[in-house]
Motif scaffolding. Structure first.
Motif, mmCIF file in Angstrom:
data_model
loop_
_atom_site.group_PDB
_atom_site.id
_atom_site.type_symbol
_atom_site.label_atom_id
_atom_site.label_comp_id
_atom_site.label_asym_id
_atom_site.label_seq_id
_atom_site.Cartn_x
_atom_site.Cartn_y
_atom_site.Cartn_z
ATOM 1 N N LEU A 369 0.837 -1.205 0.000
ATOM 2 C CA LEU A 369 0.000 0.000 0.000
ATOM 3 C C LEU A 369 0.866 1.246 0.000
ATOM 4 O O LEU A 369 0.525 2.258 -0.627
ATOM 5 N N LEU A 376 -3.592 5.247 -5.131
ATOM 6 C CA LEU A 376 -4.789 4.956 -4.335
ATOM 7 C C LEU A 376 -5.550 6.225 -4.026
ATOM 8 O O LEU A 376 -6.776 6.228 -4.001
ATOM 9 N N LEU A 381 -10.712 2.405 1.075
ATOM 10 C CA LEU A 381 -9.953 1.172 1.141
ATOM 11 C C LEU A 381 -10.415 0.400 2.368
ATOM 12 O O LEU A 381 -10.374 0.913 3.478
ATOM 13 N N LEU A 405 -3.618 -5.357 -6.711
ATOM 14 C CA LEU A 405 -4.115 -3.999 -6.504
ATOM 15 C C LEU A 405 -4.064 -3.211 -7.811
ATOM 16 O O LEU A 405 -4.978 -2.436 -8.117
ATOM 17 N N ASP A 406 -3.008 -3.429 -8.569
ATOM 18 C CA ASP A 406 -2.887 -2.767 -9.865
ATOM 19 C C ASP A 406 -4.073 -3.130 -10.743
ATOM 20 O O ASP A 406 -4.675 -2.278 -11.409
ATOM 21 N N ILE A 418 -11.884 -0.379 -2.818
ATOM 22 C CA ILE A 418 -11.083 -1.598 -3.010
ATOM 23 C C ILE A 418 -10.988 -2.291 -1.664
ATOM 24 O O ILE A 418 -10.734 -1.646 -0.641
ATOM 25 N N ILE A 420 -9.397 -5.360 0.792
ATOM 26 C CA ILE A 420 -8.318 -6.330 1.002
ATOM 27 C C ILE A 420 -8.660 -7.087 2.270
ATOM 28 O O ILE A 420 -8.749 -6.501 3.351
ATOM 29 N N VAL A 433 -8.791 -9.820 -2.769
ATOM 30 C CA VAL A 433 -8.799 -8.417 -3.188
ATOM 31 C C VAL A 433 -10.066 -8.204 -4.010
ATOM 32 O O VAL A 433 -10.346 -8.975 -4.934
ATOM 33 N N ASP A 435 -12.909 -5.355 -5.966
ATOM 34 C CA ASP A 435 -13.107 -4.003 -6.482
ATOM 35 C C ASP A 435 -14.574 -3.825 -6.841
ATOM 36 O O ASP A 435 -15.368 -4.766 -6.757
#
Lengths: 516, 230
Positions: A369, A376, A381, A405-406, A418, A420, A433, A435
């Motif tokens: 992160l 971000l 998050l 994450l990308d 997003i 996690i 992960v 989205d």
């Protein structure tokens, strides 16, 4: 017995031996007949005694060969003459007609013996044929196991050596087309090797009983495949064949072997060719993909710098800022692509060397992160990680987290959250992960982990399509798995599963002890 | 930073990078000297008594690390290594050997300048006696009373945790490898294992970071070590 018949050798059957076995029986039979004859003679008469002796001769004829039968016949006749025919207890014959009887007795014995021999011979032949067929059948089973060409060869050699009870070898061809003589082929001296090569060159059997060096102790049979000679079967034969051409008896075996070897060889060639084609395809795809993905950001950078060097008359500091920002962004993107290419190359070149340690999962995620802070931004998050120790390679796992994450960032709408999350499930650790993007198309869930895969309509999205493939490689290197799917509430989720238990080097870190 | 301070010596063989470093440093007020090879670097370093050395490991005529060792042997000049090699083993090797910090190409100027500032500050502090109290942003460490407070509120740390934090704080801004931490914070690298460091760092993060997954203070350099961010 089958073996010799198949190799064309005739070992005499026991019943043909010149010295009759069971000599005692041969002598005993007429004796028994004589003994019984006394009773028969007293009650029934001479004709029946003759039949009794006939019985003895018949028994001898079915059990023994011509010689013994003749002996038994003669003994029977003599006993009959001596004991029962007038004048009794002499060999003198008053009635000449008896001689004909004797002759017929001996003749009948002969005929029965001959017939018995024939039946026995036929039975033997039938037995041999049955053994022959069974051997072929078993060979078929051995061949059906398949495998590589050398594996088939080794199995068949072992089987045939046991079945035929003699030294033999299956010689295959080397890449140059000549015969390959392996180490430990000491049974084949230079003379034999030459003989085998002649069989290959002529395409004909050589050695024992053939047109070339018929006296040699070995027989070399070329193994004819459909398209070419696959090799040579070398069989040691020790004596001249009794009858027939030894090559034809072995040839059904050889034919089966050749076809099986040829099939295996062709299958191997097909596989190699397919692998070559696939490699070529992957290489081409990779090259064109790399070319595109490197040129795109470079194009933006070169464009921006040239605009900065040649600013138009109306350009101002805001334009400069825009160009400089673009250069920075595209450069970082380029760096990510290059890093990914490096990772995928490492993945391709062999199993990854993991440096596993008991890691604090929030530490690894925190580091990732940290690297993505700018991208971000203010995006929501949701991070929920357990305070457990997970056995993983922190540098590699961070790479995987960065890629996940990308990916999430690429497909998330602006301001989309997003997530996690991590949790332990039995002996597994699950890392998820999520989205709020469009998610995966049905059927795409497996394919996204393929190298260079891009969703439809994503062809212009930068990144060579390697990120998720790298995640998969990292998950699998840890002995884990990765899955992609859609969340019931919308958006995508990718879950990496890693084992918590296993033969890892370090023992668990010590329990944290409270101290002053 | 005035111009009559000693110069920063840049030992870098790549001309474009050398020029970029020179220009950047000069624009921030540092005096700069350049060397393009191992030999030239060695010679200039002994002649000039630089303020700090920026050393590229990939020099054409020698191993950069051996030059770092040589320079450190002569006088305590802060050295920041610049390298294209990003592997953790290389970083650990350099740091354990005594190099002050490690920057991986490609890097931004902000990062480099921050590291230079930190290295220079620590070099200066080495000369002056250690302060009994250290204040780093919201963190306050009292070495004599062994007390720590964050934003004015006292934080209870165990003895081991305090030693660890104190060690990182004394080298604030610089990355400390696990073995440096074991030696420096607890005095003995042989008995303890590197996993201990991770265990205690986790505990420190829990106590000192509002969000342990977004650390502001205790930065992890995965595979290498830890850094306290001032």
């Amino acid at each position: 017995m089958t073996t010799d018949a198949m190799a064309g050798e005739a070992r005499p059957a026991p019943s043909d031996s010149p010295l009759p076995r069971g000599m005692v029986t041969v002598l005993l039979l007429p004796g028994l007949a004589t003994f019984a004859g006394y009773f028969v003679f007293a009650w029934l008469g001479l004709a029946d005694v003759v039949m009794l002796y006939m019985l003895a001769i018949a028994v001898a004829a079915t059990q023994f060969g011509q010689g013994a039968t003749l002996l038994a016949s003669v003994l029977s006749v003599l006993s009959l003459d001596f004991c029962f025919i007038e004048p009794r207890y002499t060999f003198v014959l008053t009635d000449i007609k008896h001689i004909t009887t004797f002759a017929f007795m001996i003749a009948v014995g002969w005929v029965i013996c001959d017939l018995s021999e024939r039946i026995r011979a036929q039975a033997r032949q039938a037995e041999e044929r049955e053994r022959h067929t069974r051997a072929l059948y078993r060979l078929g089973a051995v061949l059906a196991e398949g495998g590589s060409v050398p594996a088939i060869r080794d199995r068949v050699e072992a089987y045939l050596r046991t079945e035929l009870e003699r030294p033999l070898a299956i010689l295959l061809r080397d890449p140059k087309g000549r015969l390959e003589f392996r180490e430990g082929e000491a049974l084949l001296g230079p003379g034999e090797q030459e003989l085998a090569e002649s069989a290959l060159d002529l395409g004909l059997p050589t050695g024992r009983g053939t047109g070339l060096r018929a006296g040699a102790p070995w027989l070399m049979l070329p193994l004819y495949g459909m398209e070419r000679i696959v090799g040579v079967l070398a069989v040691r034969t020790s004596q001249a064949p009794a009858q027939g051409d030894p090559a034809t008896l072995l040839s059904p075996l050889a034919a089966q072997i050749s076809l099986a070897l040829e099939r295996a060889s062709l299958a191997e060639e097909r596989t190699e060719a397919r692998i070559r084609v696939e490699h070529e395809q992957l290489r081409n795809t990779l090259l064109s993909s790399i070319s595109h993905d490197l040129r795109t950001p470079l194009g933006a950078i070169i464009g921006a710098t040239s605009s900065l060097l040649n600013p138009g008359p109306e350009s101002g500091p805001e334009d400069r800022a825009v160009f400089l920002g673009a250069i920075r962004l595209e450069s970082e993107r380029l760096l990510r692509i290059v890093s990914n290419l490096l990772e995928i190359t490492k993945l391709e070149s062999g199993p990854m060397a993991l440096k596993r340690e008991w890691s604090a999962i929030e530490e690894v995620v925190g580091s990732a992160l940290g690297h993505l802070e700018e991208r971000l931004g203010a995006r929501p998050l949701e991070v929920d990680l357990p305070e457990i120790w997970v056995p993983l390679d922190p540098v590699l796992f961070e790479q995987a987290v960065l890629n996940l994450l990308d990916n999430a960032l690429k497909f998330s709408p602006p301001g989309g959250a997003i997530g996690i999350r991590g949790w332990a499930e039995g002996a597994q650790f699950r890392f998820q992960v999520t989205d709020e993007g469009p998610g995966f198309r049905p059927g795409e869930e497996e394919r996204v982990f393929e190298k260079l895969y891009r969703g439809e309509g994503q062809a212009s999205t930068p990144g060579a399509g390697l990120g998720l493939a790298i995640c998969k490689g990292i998950a699998e290197a840890h002995g884990g798995t990765i899955q992609a799917g859609n969340r019931p509430t919308g958006g995508a989720e990718i879950i990496m599963t890693l084992p918590l238990e296993g033969p890892f080097l370090e023992s668990m870190p010590p329990a944290f002890n409270a101290e002053p | 930073m005035s111009a009559d301070h000693a110069p920063i010596l840049i030992i870098e063989d790549e001309p474009n990078l050398r020029q970029y470093l020179s220009t950047t440093l000069r624009s921030h007020g540092y005096r700069v000297e350049e060397a393009a090879s191992w030999e030239e670097g060695r010679e200039k370093a002994s002649r000039m008594d630089p303020l700090l050395v920026l050393l590229d490991l990939g020099l054409p005529d020698g191993d950069g690390l051996s030059l770092a060792r040589t320079l450190k042997g002569e006088k305590p000049v802060p050295i920041i290594v610049v390298s294209a090699r990003a592997r953790e083993e290389d970083k650990i090797l350099a740091l354990d050997m005594g190099v002050d910090d490690y920057v991986t190409k490609p890097f931004g100027s902000g990062e480099l300048l921050a590291r230079i500032r930190v290295a220079l500050r620590h070099a200066a502090e080495a000369v002056t006696p250690e302060a009994p109290v250290l204040e780093l942003g919201d963190l306050r460490i009292d070495f004599t009373c062994r007390e720590v407070s964050l934003k004015g509120e006292s934080v209870h740390l165990t003895r081991i945790e305090f030693d660890l934090l104190a060690f990182l704080a004394r080298h604030a801004g610089q990355v400390m490898t696990t073995s440096q931490i074991l030696r420096g914070a607890w005095g003995d690298a042989s008995k303890a294992q590197s996993s201990y460091v991770r265990v205690y760092m986790r505990s420190l993060r829990k106590k000192l970071e509002p969000d342990p997954t977004r650390p502001r203070l205790l930065i992890t350099e995965l595979g290498v070590g830890y850094r306290l961010k001032p």
